[in-house]
Scaffold this active site. Structure first.
Site, PDB file in Angstrom:
ATOM      1  N   ARG A  24      87.959  34.046  29.863  1.00 17.77           N
ATOM      2  CA  ARG A  24      88.477  32.939  30.658  1.00 17.77           C
ATOM      3  C   ARG A  24      88.645  31.646  29.854  1.00 17.77           C
ATOM      4  NH1 ARG A  24      89.187  36.865  32.622  1.00 17.77           N
ATOM      5  NH2 ARG A  24      88.765  37.635  34.697  1.00 17.77           N
ATOM      6  N   SER A  57      88.576  32.113  42.138  1.00 17.99           N
ATOM      7  CA  SER A  57      87.143  32.226  41.838  1.00 17.99           C
ATOM      8  C   SER A  57      86.658  30.917  41.233  1.00 17.99           C
ATOM      9  CB  SER A  57      86.905  33.377  40.862  1.00 17.99           C
ATOM     10  OG  SER A  57      87.267  34.608  41.450  1.00 17.99           O
ATOM     11  N   GLU A  77      85.120  27.847  36.804  1.00 13.99           N
ATOM     12  CA  GLU A  77      86.299  28.428  36.162  1.00 13.99           C
ATOM     13  C   GLU A  77      87.485  27.474  36.182  1.00 13.99           C
ATOM     14  OE1 GLU A  77      89.268  32.273  36.649  1.00 13.99           O
ATOM     15  OE2 GLU A  77      87.136  32.504  37.066  1.00 13.99           O
TER      16      GLU A  77
END
EC number: 1.3.1.98
Length: 336
Positions: A158, A235, A328
Site C-alpha cells: 500500500r 478500508s 490507509e
C-alpha cells in the site's frame, strides 16, 4: 483548463463527502492543461482524482487543488497506456471486455488510474505492482516529464515512493496485460471459494470480475450514493505487518509478508470490541454495517467526527493487542 471559483467545498469531491474549502480549484481535462496548472502554481498543491482514498480536514486546503480529469487509453497488443484521470473501474471493465486479463481482481475500486501506483492499490490477492510497467511523471523538483519504471517506484504494501509527496505527478500509467482473456491466478481464499476453484486457478476474466464485484457490494465497497455504508474512503486501516512472534499465542488470521507476518486489521478491530455499525460522535459517523474496516459518514458528519472514531478504534486495538493500526488513506490538513 477550467478554473472554478475559489473556496470550492472539497466535500463535494470526495467519496467520504467530507472536507473544507480549497483556496483555489482547477480542473485539468488534458495532460497539457495539467502540466500548465502545476507549472503555474506556487505554494501547496493537492492533486485530486476520484477523491476515494482521501481524508481532508474541516479547514480544507490552503492552496491549489488540481482536479485531474484526463481520460482515455491506448492499446498496443497487451500493452496499455492510460491517462491518469481516467476512472479506474471503467478502465478495468473495458480491458475485461476487450479480452485482456490481469486487472479483474481490482474491479470495483473507486478513484482514478493515476492514484493506483501511489498507493500500490490492491485487493483480492492482486496489486497494481503486479502489472504496472512504468508511468509518465512530471517531476516538480526539476520541472521535467520523465518515465519511471516499476522498479523505480519502490512498491511495497500500500505504498510507493510517490506516496506522501506532491513532487511527482502521475500523467499516465502503462500496464502489461494478458491476451488470453483469463484472470491472474486466484490467490485470495474468499474469492476462490466464491468462484468454486482451487487457489492458483485461472478463470475467465469476466467471471472473476463479477465475483469480485459481488463480494465488494456485500461489504459496501462499491459506490452507491443511496447507501451510507459506501460514504467512506474504503478500508481506513492497513493490515499491520508485525514480527512473527507478535501475538503468536493468539489464534487469528495471519499471512506471510516481507518482514514478518500480516495480520487482519478487520479481525483486530472486531475482537477489540468494535463491531459492524459501531457509532462515533453523535452517530454521525460509524463503522460500516457491512465491513469493520470502513469508517463511514452517516450524513451531517465532520472530518473531526471521523477522526475521533478512528482514534477510538486505533487506541482500542492498541490497548487490547499492543498493535498499532495505521491509516490507509492520505490525510490532508488533519491527523490521527
Amino acid at each position: 483548463m477550467t478554473r472554478v471559483e475559489t473556496r470550492t467545498a472539497l466535500a463535494e469531491h470526495t467519496t467520504l463527502r467530507l472536507g473544507g474549502p480549497a483556496r483555489e480549484f482547477v480542473v485539468a481535462e488534458t495532460t497539457e492543461d495539467l502540466l500548465s496548472a502545476v507549472r503555474g502554481t506556487r505554494g501547496p498543491v493537492l492533486l485530486l482524482g476520484g477523491g476515494s482514498n482521501l481524508v481532508i480536514g474541516d479547514a480544507g486546503f490552503d492552496g491549489t487543488v488540481v482536479k485531474i480529469a484526463t481520460s482515455g487509453w491506448r492499446v498496443d497488443g497487451t500493452e496499455v497506456e492510460v491517462a491518469a484521470g481516467q476512472n479506474w473501474d471503467e478502465f478495468v471493465a473495458a480491458m475485461v471486455d476487450a479480452g485482456l486479463g490481469g486487472l479483474e481482481c481490482l474491479s470495483g475500486i473507486p478513484g482514478s488510474v493515476g492514484a493506483t501506483p501511489i498507493q500500490n492499490v490492491g485487493a483480492y490477492g492482486c496489486e497494481v505492482a503486479d502489472l504496472l510497467t512504468s508511468i509518465e511523471c512530471y517531476d516538480r523538483r526539476v520541472g521535467e516529464v520523465r518515465t519511471m519504471t516499476a522498479d523505480e517506484l519502490g512498491f511495497a504494501y500500500r505504498t510507493s515512493v510517490l506516496k506522501g509527496t506532491d513532487a511527482g505527478i502521475v500523467l499516465s500509467v502503462r500496464f502489461a496485460l494478458r491476451e488470453d482473456g483469463l484472470s491472474a491466478p486466484i490467490r485470495y481464499a474468499e474469492l476462490a471459494r466464491k468462484l468454486g476453484v482451487e487457489l492458483g486457478a485461472r478463470v475467465p476474466a469476466a467471471q472473476a470480475r463479477e465475483a469480485v464485484l459481488e463480494l465488494r457490494r456485500g461489504k459496501g465497497m462499491v459506490l452507491d450514493a443511496g447507501d451510507h455504508d459506501t460514504w467512506s474512503a474504503g478500508s481506513f486501516f492497513t493490515n499491520p505487518i508485525v514480527a512473527e512472534d507478535v501475538l503468536a499465542d493468539v489464534e487469528m488470521p495471519r499471512y506471510p509478508a516481507d518482514g514478518g507476518v500480516k495480520l487482519s486489521a478487520a479481525w483486530l478491530i472486531e475482537h477489540a470490541g468494535f463491531g459492524k455499525g459501531y457509532a462515533g460522535p453523535g452517530g454521525r459517523v460509524s463503522l460500516s454495517s457491512k465491513h469493520t474496516l470502513a469508517l463511514t459518514n452517516r450524513g451531517g458528519a465532520t472530518t473531526a467526527d471521523l477522526l475521533a472514531l478512528a482514534r477510538e478504534v486505533r487506541d482500542g486495538v492498541r490497548a487490547r493487542f499492543g498493535v498499532t493500526l495505521h491509516p490507509e488513506p492520505l490525510l490532508i490538513n488533519c491527523s490521527l
